[in-house]
Design an enzyme around this catalytic site. Structure first.
Site, PDB file in Angstrom:
ATOM      1  N   ALA A 155       9.859  10.909  -4.038  1.00 27.64           N
ATOM      2  CA  ALA A 155       8.536  11.081  -3.453  1.00 27.64           C
ATOM      3  C   ALA A 155       8.547  12.101  -2.335  1.00 27.64           C
ATOM      4  O   ALA A 155       9.502  12.209  -1.585  1.00 27.64           O
ATOM      5  CB  ALA A 155       8.054   9.757  -2.900  1.00 27.64           C
TER       6      ALA A 155
ATOM      7  N   GLU B 113      -1.182  -0.974 -11.959  1.00 25.76           N
ATOM      8  CA  GLU B 113      -0.282  -1.709 -11.077  1.00 25.76           C
ATOM      9  C   GLU B 113      -0.980  -2.945 -10.522  1.00 25.76           C
ATOM     10  O   GLU B 113      -1.489  -2.922  -9.394  1.00 25.76           O
ATOM     11  CB  GLU B 113       0.189  -0.825  -9.909  1.00 25.76           C
ATOM     12  CG  GLU B 113       1.070   0.327 -10.331  1.00 25.76           C
ATOM     13  CD  GLU B 113       1.785   0.990  -9.151  1.00 25.76           C
ATOM     14  OE1 GLU B 113       2.580   1.898  -9.413  1.00 25.76           O
ATOM     15  OE2 GLU B 113       1.559   0.588  -7.987  1.00 25.76           O
TER      16      GLU B 113
HETATM   17 ZN    ZN Z   1       2.884  -0.536  -4.244  1.00 27.48          ZN
END
Ligand code: ZN
Length: 270
Positions: free
Chosen positions: A177, A240
């Protein structure tokens, strides 16, 4: 105190490459929108995914193309002007200021199954709301467990640097990231799971009574499921059900009732 915890965490991560680390925005290859905000990437390059996705299914040509031009271009990303705002929006196009730290991190008094201390923190308002959410769930017979909350800029930076050191910059840009783009860095996100799922972050949460209760009632306590099913082309992330984002109960309820993604609700997509 938090700085001491963060410094210890970073030292531990740099001191041993055996330390598994959690990533955001992992690229699985060009042309795919197979991202997860909560993948775990081990230093040797083996991705541990809590979902059904197989990182080996990437297109080598696509990967090469990706490495030439990372999807998240730091030069083009917008730096948010209000990082402390409860309704701050961070995504692949919008980042937090370099080195940003939330002002009021505390540990919510809930059950945790966290891999380190840093991840137990949230912004104060969100932490108290999480306590109320977990309490209400418990009263309905649903035992939720907190897995991963705050993740510092320093942690992300150290992780990224470690990948550059171990595997080269090309690899790092594909799989690690870029600091500043993780919603976890706002201190307003918490990943949750249950004992029955072995505390993993998995889409299976949506099939459990606990996950269904949270999906229906989370907004009453200020939380929404930030990355809904079938919206990865808008949010940049796969479904998610475990990633809860705090917006406060009024705004969370408005977003929930709109049926829109956050990006759509705030008019950030056409
Ligand atoms: Zn998360």
């Amino acid at each position: 105190m938090i700085r001491k915890v963060l410094a210890t965490t970073i030292f531990m991560m740099l001191a041993t490459i055996l330390f598994a680390c959690q990533q955001d925005d992992v690229e699985l290859g060009s042309g795919q929108t197979a991202h997860s905000a909560d993948l775990e990437l081990q230093p040797k390059g083996h991705i541990v995914i809590h979902e059904q996705e197989d990182p080996n299914q990437t297109d080598p040509n696509g990967q090469e193309e990706d490495s030439q031009k990372p999807e998240t271009d730091e030069n083009e990303a917008i730096t948010v002007s209000d990082p402390d705002a409860i309704d701050v929006i961070v995504n692949k196009e919008r980042k937090l200021p370099d080195g940003y730290e939330p002002p009021d991190l505390i540990q919510p008094n809930v059950d945790f199954h966290a891999t380190n201390e840093e991840r137990k923190y949230m912004r104060e308002e969100a932490a108290h709301a999480l306590e109320e959410l977990f309490q209400a769930a418990s009263e309905e017979g649903h035992d939720l467990v907190a897995i991963s909350g705050y993740r510092s800029y320093g942690t992300q930076e150290a992780v990224f640097a470690m990948h550059v050191s171990n595997n080269g910059r090309e690899y790092a840009e594909q799989y690690s990231a870029v600091p500043g783009h993780s919603e976890h860095q706002t201190g307003l996100a918490m990943d949750i799971s249950t004992e029955s799922l072995g505390y993993s972050l998995t889409e299976d949460l949506s099939d459990t009574a606990e996950g269904q209760w949270v999906a229906e009632h989370g907004h009453e306590y200020g939380f929404i499921i930030r990355y809904p099913e079938g919206k990865s082309h808008i949010t940049g992330y796969n479904y998610e059900p475990w990633h809860l984002r705090y917006f406060g109960d009024n705004l969370a309820t408005a977003i929930y009732e709109s049926g829109l993604t956050v990006e759509e609700y705030f008019g950030m997509v056409e």
